[in-house]
Design an enzyme around this catalytic site. Structure first.
Site: not given
Length: 374
Positions: A207, A264
């Site tokens: 990610k 994120t």
């Protein structure tokens, strides 16, 4: 007491290894939950300052920590302290896990093994190994089988402010995941357990690559449609990679998957997002890294992920594009044009699991059936 005897309201002796943002915030959380907490740092000045002022001079500088937390270091704690611990919490960068475990292994009592919890996110550069494999290499299969992992959308500065937070907790030994959940669970910090630590680790690492892509899009001036499209397609891509790797596709719908990805990819607080945003604004990667002030794991993870993609033979155009920008000098505008010019494709597709891929190999290394994780 051994982890197998823990109950939800028992207090534990916890050693947190790593006094960075996340290690410090978890030490604070556990100390505020009435556990006895020791916080290890490599820096003597950091240890001395923390014990005198109950503040961390390097991270979360404005926060006052519980006075019951004791900082130790710079040497790794000896066997006498280790044997007193109910929990060892590893909050050190993935690149330091192998060395740390190699030193700690002789100090562990395998007959009364503490609960081992890992919160690092990344892939070891030299070996492409996830942390579970590093544990197996350094401490043996029996230790790896009971290791526990925590991941999810959890910025440190919000945890210390007791903002409602939830995380995923996974282990190949479900009882250990449940014990870790009991240690951490509080009204402001909810834990959900699972049995796919490898998929959770992979999601937590990759990610960061996609956060760079999201930051680039913002830096180029693209808005909400683009962000929503990008995060959704990144989720599809990381699920496809994870499935080919041998992880459960459901893992990528968890807090450790889509939850962490969304956080994120949508917040300037993310270091990896910041790298991408500055790239999108025209800065050079070397200058960004030099002035960032902290490590952006996605930059190095992009290399590891490219090798995984090639080895698995899976289509991952966004991750491949990030690699091209970071390491092949590809022009950002041309890269965007190439991605948007790809032919129409089925939206939802999962590859075959390649008979379990790397996950099956690791499970065999641990003496476990591949199906035990699903």
């Amino acid at each position: 007491m051994p982890p197998s005897q823990l109950h939800p309201h028992d207090t534990c002796k916890v050693l947190v290894l790593g006094a960075g943002n996340f290690g410090s915030c978890l030490a604070d959380h556990l100390g505020d939950s009435e556990h006895e907490v020791w916080l290890w740092s490599r820096s003597k000045s950091q240890v001395d300052f923390f014990n005198k002022h109950h503040r961390n001079p390097e991270c979360l500088k404005d926060h006052v920590f519980p006075s019951t937390i004791i900082a130790v270091g710079p040497d790794l704690p000896d066997a006498e302290l280790i044997k007193e611990m109910d929990v060892l919490l590893f909050a050190i960068p993935t690149e330091g896990v192998r060395e740390t475990l190699t030193i700690l292994r002789p100090r562990l009592n395998l007959e009364k093994l503490p609960l081992l919890i890992f919160v690092n996110k990344g892939i070891e550069i030299a070996t492409n190994a996830l942390t579970l494999e590093i544990i197996a290499d350094t401490c043996g299969a029996d230790v790896a089988k009971v290791a526990t992992f925590i991941s999810g959308p959890s910025f440190a500065k919000e945890i210390v402010r007791r903002q409602p937070t939830s995380v995923s907790v996974a282990s190949l030994t479900p009882e250990r995941a449940e014990r870790a959940s009991q240690v951490f669970h509080q009204p402001w910090f909810r834990c959900y357990t699972g049995r796919d630590p490898i998929g959770m680790e992979l999601a937590g690492a990759v990610k960061n690559v996609y956060a760079i892509a999201s930051g680039v899009a913002e830096g180029l001036g693209f808005e909400n449609n683009t962000r929503a499209m990008l995060i959704t397609r990144c989720l599809s891509e990381m699920t496809r990679i994870g499935t080919a790797y041998g992880a459960s596709p459901l893992t990528f719908l968890s807090l450790a998957g889509v939850g962490d990805l969304f956080l994120t990819c949508s917040s300037p607080t993310s270091r990896n997002y910041t790298v991408g945003h500055r790239l999108g604004k025209g800065e050079k990667l070397d200058d960004i890294i030099r002035t960032l002030g902290s490590v952006a794991e996605g930059v190095t993870t992009t290399k590891a992920l490219r090798k995984i993609i090639d080895d698995l033979g899976v289509e991952a155009p966004i991750a491949t594009a990030v690699y091209g920008v970071l390491y092949e000098g590809k022009d950002l505008q041309e890269t965007v044009k190439d991605l948007m010019s790809l032919p129409p494709l089925p939206e939802l597709d999962l590859p075959a699991q390649n008979e379990g891929g790397p996950v099956r190999q690791l499970m065999e290394k641990l003496g476990l059936e591949y199906g035990a994780m699903h």
